[in-house]
Scaffold this motif. Sequence first.
Motif, PDB file in Angstrom:
ATOM      1  N   GLY A   5       0.769  -1.234   0.000  1.00  0.00           N
ATOM      2  CA  GLY A   5       0.000   0.000   0.000  1.00  0.00           C
ATOM      3  C   GLY A   5       0.799   1.282   0.000  1.00  0.00           C
ATOM      4  O   GLY A   5       0.368   2.274  -0.577  1.00  0.00           O
ATOM      5  N   ILE A   6       1.959   1.313   0.660  1.00  0.00           N
ATOM      6  CA  ILE A   6       2.707   2.572   0.724  1.00  0.00           C
ATOM      7  C   ILE A   6       3.086   3.023  -0.685  1.00  0.00           C
ATOM      8  O   ILE A   6       2.982   4.207  -1.020  1.00  0.00           O
ATOM      9  N   PHE A   7       3.529   2.090  -1.536  1.00  0.00           N
ATOM     10  CA  PHE A   7       3.864   2.507  -2.892  1.00  0.00           C
ATOM     11  C   PHE A   7       2.608   2.824  -3.684  1.00  0.00           C
ATOM     12  O   PHE A   7       2.483   3.909  -4.261  1.00  0.00           O
ATOM     13  N   CYS A   8       1.677   1.886  -3.749  1.00  0.00           N
ATOM     14  CA  CYS A   8       0.524   2.040  -4.632  1.00  0.00           C
ATOM     15  C   CYS A   8      -0.341   3.228  -4.234  1.00  0.00           C
ATOM     16  O   CYS A   8      -0.950   3.872  -5.096  1.00  0.00           O
ATOM     17  N   GLY A   9      -0.406   3.549  -2.948  1.00  0.00           N
ATOM     18  CA  GLY A   9      -1.271   4.632  -2.506  1.00  0.00           C
ATOM     19  C   GLY A   9      -0.593   5.975  -2.351  1.00  0.00           C
ATOM     20  O   GLY A   9      -1.271   7.002  -2.316  1.00  0.00           O
TER      21      GLY A   9
ATOM     22  N   GLY B 204       2.602  -7.968  -8.783  1.00  0.00           N
ATOM     23  CA  GLY B 204       3.884  -8.452  -8.276  1.00  0.00           C
ATOM     24  C   GLY B 204       4.153  -7.987  -6.856  1.00  0.00           C
ATOM     25  O   GLY B 204       4.627  -8.751  -6.014  1.00  0.00           O
ATOM     26  N   LEU B 205       3.824  -6.715  -6.571  1.00  0.00           N
ATOM     27  CA  LEU B 205       4.020  -6.199  -5.221  1.00  0.00           C
ATOM     28  C   LEU B 205       3.081  -6.887  -4.236  1.00  0.00           C
ATOM     29  O   LEU B 205       3.443  -7.125  -3.079  1.00  0.00           O
ATOM     30  N   ALA B 206       1.863  -7.191  -4.692  1.00  0.00           N
ATOM     31  CA  ALA B 206       0.914  -7.865  -3.804  1.00  0.00           C
ATOM     32  C   ALA B 206       1.400  -9.257  -3.426  1.00  0.00           C
ATOM     33  O   ALA B 206       1.207  -9.716  -2.295  1.00  0.00           O
ATOM     34  N   ILE B 207       2.063  -9.940  -4.381  1.00  0.00           N
ATOM     35  CA  ILE B 207       2.578 -11.283  -4.087  1.00  0.00           C
ATOM     36  C   ILE B 207       3.637 -11.218  -2.994  1.00  0.00           C
ATOM     37  O   ILE B 207       3.626 -12.000  -2.038  1.00  0.00           O
ATOM     38  N   LEU B 208       4.551 -10.263  -3.115  1.00  0.00           N
ATOM     39  CA  LEU B 208       5.569 -10.113  -2.061  1.00  0.00           C
ATOM     40  C   LEU B 208       4.964  -9.555  -0.785  1.00  0.00           C
ATOM     41  O   LEU B 208       5.325  -9.961   0.322  1.00  0.00           O
TER      42      LEU B 208
ATOM     43  N   TYR C  76      -5.240  -6.717   2.422  1.00  0.00           N
ATOM     44  CA  TYR C  76      -3.982  -5.988   2.244  1.00  0.00           C
ATOM     45  C   TYR C  76      -3.337  -6.256   0.886  1.00  0.00           C
ATOM     46  O   TYR C  76      -2.455  -5.507   0.471  1.00  0.00           O
ATOM     47  N   ASN C  77      -3.748  -7.301   0.196  1.00  0.00           N
ATOM     48  CA  ASN C  77      -3.218  -7.547  -1.151  1.00  0.00           C
ATOM     49  C   ASN C  77      -3.733  -6.517  -2.147  1.00  0.00           C
ATOM     50  O   ASN C  77      -3.111  -6.277  -3.182  1.00  0.00           O
TER      51      ASN C  77
ATOM     52  N   CYS D  56      -5.353  -3.421  -0.918  1.00  0.00           N
ATOM     53  CA  CYS D  56      -5.435  -2.108  -0.276  1.00  0.00           C
ATOM     54  C   CYS D  56      -4.259  -1.225  -0.678  1.00  0.00           C
ATOM     55  O   CYS D  56      -3.103  -1.667  -0.661  1.00  0.00           O
ATOM     56  N   VAL D  57      -4.563   0.032  -1.035  1.00  0.00           N
ATOM     57  CA  VAL D  57      -3.503   0.983  -1.374  1.00  0.00           C
ATOM     58  C   VAL D  57      -3.198   1.901  -0.193  1.00  0.00           C
ATOM     59  O   VAL D  57      -2.437   2.858  -0.327  1.00  0.00           O
ATOM     60  N   GLN D  58      -3.803   1.627   0.936  1.00  0.00           N
ATOM     61  CA  GLN D  58      -3.524   2.339   2.180  1.00  0.00           C
ATOM     62  C   GLN D  58      -3.593   3.854   2.023  1.00  0.00           C
ATOM     63  O   GLN D  58      -2.674   4.586   2.397  1.00  0.00           O
ATOM     64  N   CYS D  59      -4.700   4.277   1.440  1.00  0.00           N
ATOM     65  CA  CYS D  59      -4.940   5.721   1.322  1.00  0.00           C
ATOM     66  C   CYS D  59      -5.277   6.337   2.666  1.00  0.00           C
ATOM     67  O   CYS D  59      -5.298   7.570   2.806  1.00  0.00           O
ATOM     68  N   LEU D  60      -5.595   5.477   3.670  1.00  0.00           N
ATOM     69  CA  LEU D  60      -5.902   5.871   5.044  1.00  0.00           C
ATOM     70  C   LEU D  60      -7.248   6.571   5.183  1.00  0.00           C
ATOM     71  O   LEU D  60      -7.555   7.164   6.232  1.00  0.00           O
TER      72      LEU D  60
END
Length: 703
Positions: free
Chosen positions: A505-509, A616-620, A659-660, A662-666
């Motif tokens: 989420g930190i990157f994607c959001g 790819g980020l969600a897998i990690l 969490y896979n 979620c972009v954690q926009c908060l």
Amino acid sequence: MKRFILIICVIFLNSLFIVLECKASESVSPEQIQRLFPKATVIGNKASDFPVYPVYQLQELIGYAFESNDLVEFPGFSGDRINLLIGIDVQGNIVGIEVLHHHEPIFLHGLGPEPMNRFIDQYIGQNVSNRVIVDSAANDTNPNDNTVHVDGVTKATVSVIVISDTVLLSALQVAKNKLTGFASAPAATAKPGLYEPLNTDTLFERGLLQRWEISPEVFEDELGASLDDYPDGTFYLQDGETFTVYFAYLNSPLIGKNLLGEADFTRLQAMLKPNEQAFMVMSSGFFSYLEPEFKPGTVPTRVSLQQNGLPFGMRDLNFYSFEPQQLAGNLEATNDLQIFAVNTQSGFNPSLPMQLSLNIDIAKNHLISQQLQLTHPYTLPKDLFDIAAPTEEYKPEPAWIRVWKMRWPVITVLALSLIAVTAIFALQHQLSANEKRFRWIRWSFMFYTLIFIGWYAQGQLSVVNIYPILQSVKSGFDLQVYLMDPVLFILWSYVFVSLFIVGRGIFCGWLCPFGALQEMVGWVAKKFRIRQRKIPFAVHRKLWWIKYAILGGLVITSYISLSDAEVLSEVEPFKTAITLHFVRYWPFVLYTVALLAAGLFINKFYCRYVCPLGAGLAILGYFHKFEWLTRRKECGKPCTMCYHKCDIKAITPEGKVDYNECVQCLECIVYYNNDDLCPPLKKAKKGPKRKPDMADSLAVEVR
């Protein structure tokens, strides 16, 4: 919904058909070399001792052509080397450059080949002795200075630095090995003042002049046959006669002046080019060290020098073309007396032990020929030479260090912003307690991410950046490949660590420029009250798998063909929207605009269903340690506000955060901490309802 997805797929497939890769052949043809040397009449074969193609105009050598991959190893931005065909003339000027092969994504599928070719053309006409700097400075410095400035290519800093190093250092290697005047000074030079008169016998006694006698029996043992078995004229046998070879080093006056005489020694010194070492060779007896077809001024095939296991060709100086073959002292000259030169730029050092080598190929008949090799040692006294201390050859700083130094202001700002986003996440509850303050912080960071990280610093992470990692499984890991772009390296390092802490989420959001652009499109949709398409949660979950399928296809393709994988990576609109600012061929722009338009009706459509990088980020990120988006027991039952308010639908109807996805926009944390928005808090704020008591009734009666 099905029609909409079909339209997007058709647009994307049409854009892929536009992207065609020109796969340059890696085998060099005479026609390619001819384009570098238009006046060439003869193009030689690739030399066996050094990987260059000699180029002639009639009988005159005019230059060399060579492939950069034969001489240097500088991985480009993609992790693969850029192979160039380069031509230099005998003065060390670069006369032409042709790209044979490269995998630089910015030129293959972004800016196109024209900017790359324009950059390369600036090196044509430059001498390899020039110091070339890639920047935009004017060339109005000291005219006696050999520093030259060339313009770089915006958005392709790493690629152009690698191209520059590839051109200059490969050309310099050829110049040092093949051209006069570019070699380093020899490690040992004969002392010019060391001289005393010596007769021939003394030269023999001290080992300065060598006499190598080879009997017929030695020849017969090496050949495995009698010399009488060979055709007439091969050997000139006489009773008791041996084959005797005389040779000596001539640069030292102690040897050269005593052998040649003062006049010829002075003439020899005038003929020798810088760093050339002269040797005298002659023979007598039943054989000759020169082949019958030997031509003056060429390199003989039967004789050479060896040192440290390496052969060194000896070029005839044609010293006696207009002068009689004669020697000073009591040594009689023979008809095959010749003076040869060896160039020290090939690594030869006259102060070290060496061997004279006879490489003889004798025809026994018209079908069979036999070879033998004989060697004789020759070591000169150290006191004949001035031994220079070894000097370190200049090597430029690694390209990645130069890039980091050039971009330090950007690196500083980026590092501070990463500290800031870390603080935002650490203080999420305190910051989100004030809704307006949090909105201001979030939107300020979104604009920063799009404008600075994306459009200015070119920090858009991409699935293309993963290909070098995948290729390293086959070719080996090279950290320099990843250090070539400091912005991407820092971002990837930060994102990689954060994946295992809080997920993707930190990157994607917060740090994805295209994600920020989609966020703004969603804001426009809300502002203009564009009706959002409702997708059932069960269908929504199935659509998630599209991006995982795309990721799997790209990974498999990258192992089969890196070029094809780079083409298929155009499924990402990042290059069009972020790298090239929408200045691109119209199908790519149409595809990108279509994805953004889809975001008007389905918030972050691309992030949710298409993005292979997000997959790819969600897998990690699946292995993250913390789940710090706080939930209440009322979340999901009875309260479903966050499920309905989550724009990206990463909260399930049961109130759990996926969490896979979620972009954690908060945004959910803003609701969580606001007693005017969160239903459980609103209820608690009002307090429990109570029945009216007697005092309340009396108060009513009094009124």
